[in-house]
Design an enzyme around this catalytic site. Structure first.
Site, PDB file in Angstrom:
ATOM      1  N   ARG A  12       0.848  -1.179   0.000  1.00  0.00           N
ATOM      2  CA  ARG A  12       0.000   0.000   0.000  1.00  0.00           C
ATOM      3  C   ARG A  12       0.894   1.243   0.000  1.00  0.00           C
ATOM      4  NH1 ARG A  12      -0.739  -2.108   5.177  1.00  0.00           N
ATOM      5  NH2 ARG A  12      -2.731  -3.048   4.551  1.00  0.00           N
ATOM      6  N   ASN A  39      -2.511   1.047  -4.702  1.00  0.00           N
ATOM      7  CA  ASN A  39      -3.772   1.007  -3.969  1.00  0.00           C
ATOM      8  C   ASN A  39      -4.691   0.039  -4.715  1.00  0.00           C
ATOM      9  OD1 ASN A  39      -6.215   1.379  -2.730  1.00  0.00           O
ATOM     10  ND2 ASN A  39      -6.339   3.584  -3.123  1.00  0.00           N
ATOM     11  N   LYS A  65      -7.592  -0.772  -4.310  1.00  0.00           N
ATOM     12  CA  LYS A  65      -8.983  -0.327  -4.446  1.00  0.00           C
ATOM     13  C   LYS A  65      -9.133   0.737  -5.532  1.00  0.00           C
ATOM     14  CE  LYS A  65     -10.112  -1.326   0.389  1.00  0.00           C
ATOM     15  NZ  LYS A  65     -10.589  -0.774   1.688  1.00  0.00           N
ATOM     16  N   ASN A  83      -1.217 -13.572   1.811  1.00  0.00           N
ATOM     17  CA  ASN A  83      -1.671 -14.180   3.061  1.00  0.00           C
ATOM     18  C   ASN A  83      -2.834 -13.398   3.673  1.00  0.00           C
ATOM     19  OD1 ASN A  83      -0.116 -11.985   3.843  1.00  0.00           O
ATOM     20  ND2 ASN A  83       0.907 -13.028   5.527  1.00  0.00           N
ATOM     21  N   PHE A  84      -3.695 -12.865   2.801  1.00  0.00           N
ATOM     22  CA  PHE A  84      -4.909 -12.222   3.286  1.00  0.00           C
ATOM     23  C   PHE A  84      -5.876 -13.276   3.821  1.00  0.00           C
ATOM     24  CE2 PHE A  84      -3.541  -9.152  -0.065  1.00  0.00           C
ATOM     25  CZ  PHE A  84      -3.297  -8.080   0.774  1.00  0.00           C
ATOM     26  N   ASP A  94       5.496 -19.514  11.830  1.00  0.00           N
ATOM     27  CA  ASP A  94       5.635 -18.670  10.643  1.00  0.00           C
ATOM     28  C   ASP A  94       6.714 -19.194   9.707  1.00  0.00           C
ATOM     29  OD1 ASP A  94       3.675 -16.771  11.189  1.00  0.00           O
ATOM     30  OD2 ASP A  94       5.017 -15.530  12.376  1.00  0.00           O
TER      31      ASP A  94
END
Length: 380
Positions: free
Chosen positions: A37, A74, A76, A97-98, A170
């Site tokens: 982002r 971005n 969006k 990994n959303f 992780d």
């Protein structure tokens, strides 16, 4: 030439598991572009150990994101999203990994992306899989260690559950993700088709325990019982464990208890001739070992035991280890200069190829550091 040179990876992942997979691919030569982002970048830039930051990002971020480029977008914004889709059309691998459902809302889910690039390997990390009552829970290392039972393997008998002091869930998940990606790239070279690779923190941490869980399943589901003191593995008998000496500690792995008793001249330990008792009477045997080993230095015991083929070692802290000749010969250290003039002192990739060590070419990027160059390079 590194093995993965020519492979383009788009990394939408953040924090540790997904980016650690990208780190492994990047160290092996892949071109890894982080999609972040604008301005703030991925959330992992603000997750710090001991509040250590360099060049505006956490030391953790620098540790796991070397050898990568940063492209700020971005997702969006329709114009930014269109550029990303053009980039996807030219990529070999895409990772994220959303949480389940996020990429569907953005329009970058597996089915949509396969329409853009059928040869792409689409690789995802979740916390607990995409289905079931836990699928929406936050996937975080400590939570996974706790819920997977891993915290019951470490520590002594009367301890509370003890998490491991490193991000083991992780890191093993990132390793499994890289493993799946590489296998899918090999298959693609034969079929000319991409694949969907899915791993979860929970499944990877269960796999990390496959040895002990298999023991549990085949042992009548008996509860896991840690040794009273010096425990190292709940399913191994004496002498397996860590013992205090006159000036420090010594670790002793599996081996013949009777032989060990002879070497340290302990008639009491030599009476345990039945190997079954080494587990069933583990605590009383380990008590006897403690009574013997505390009387001499670690160096004394190592000099006595190692020539006799007993598997044992000193117990080092980082200061001792990192100043030891045995560490220096590995050449594990590397230092990466940052744009700020600061420096990251870290470890190299542990893999050698054709007897050559793999060192990083560049440090972790600033947010969007390579955006304009990537737009031009890939005609976005």
């Amino acid at each position: 030439m590194k093995p993965l040179e020519g492979i383009l990876v788009l990394e939408f992942a953040q924090f540790m598991a997904g980016p650690s997979a990208g780190l492994k691919l990047a160290d092996l030569g892949a071109r890894v572009i982080k999609i972040e982002r604008p301005n703030t970048g991925e959330a992992g830039r603000q997750i710090a150990l001991k509040n250590l930051f360099l060049d505006g990002s956490s030391l953790v971020f620098h540790t796991v994101n070397r050898n990568k480029d940063s492209y700020a977008a971005n997702l969006k914004d329709p114009e930014d999203l269109e550029r990303i889709k053009k980039l996807i059309a030219q990529a070999d691998v895409m990772t994220h990994n959303f949480r389940p459902g996020v990429m569907e809302k953005i329009g970058l889910d597996y089915n949509t992306v396969q329409g853009i690039n059928p040869k792409l390997v689409y690789a995802t990390v979740t916390g607990y899989g995409t289905e079931g009552p836990w699928s929406k829970k936050p996937g975080q290392d400590l939570l996974i260690q706790a819920m997977s039972g891993f915290v019951n393997l470490t520590g002594n008998q009367n301890n509370d559950p003890v998490p491991v002091g490193a991000a083991v869930s992780d890191i093993i998940t990132g390793t499994h993700l890289a493993h799946g990606i590489l296998a899918s790239l090999i298959k693609r070279s034969k079929t000319d088709k991409g694949a969907l690779v899915e791993v979860s923190l929970l499944e990877s941490t269960l796999d990390l325990q496959f040895e002990v869980i298999t023991t549990y399943l085949n042992d009548g589901n008996q509860p896991v019982e840690r040794a009273k003191q010096g425990a190292a593995n709940p399913y191994l008998g004496a002498p397996y464990g860590v013992y205090k000496t006159q000036n420090g500690y010594i670790s002793i792995a599996m081996g013949s208890l009777t032989k060990l008793g002879e070497i340290i001249e302990s008639p009491e330990i030599q009476t345990y001739t039945d190997s079954d008792s080494w587990f069933t009477k583990r605590d009383e045997i380990m008590d006897l070992l403690r009574d013997n080993l505390i009387n001499k230095t670690t160096e004394h015991w190592l000099n006595l035991l190692e020539p006799q083929g007993v598997w044992c070692s000193d117990v080092f802290d980082y200061k001792t280890l990192l100043n030891h000749d045995a560490y220096h010969v590995l050449q594990m250290d590397q230092k990466l200069p940052l744009l700020s003039g600061e420096e990251v002192h870290t470890l190299r990739c542990p893999i050698r190829v054709n007897d050559k060590r793999i060192f990083a070419n560049k440090p972790a990027p600033r947010v969007g550091q390579h955006t304009e160059d990537i737009i031009k390079e890939f005609n976005l």
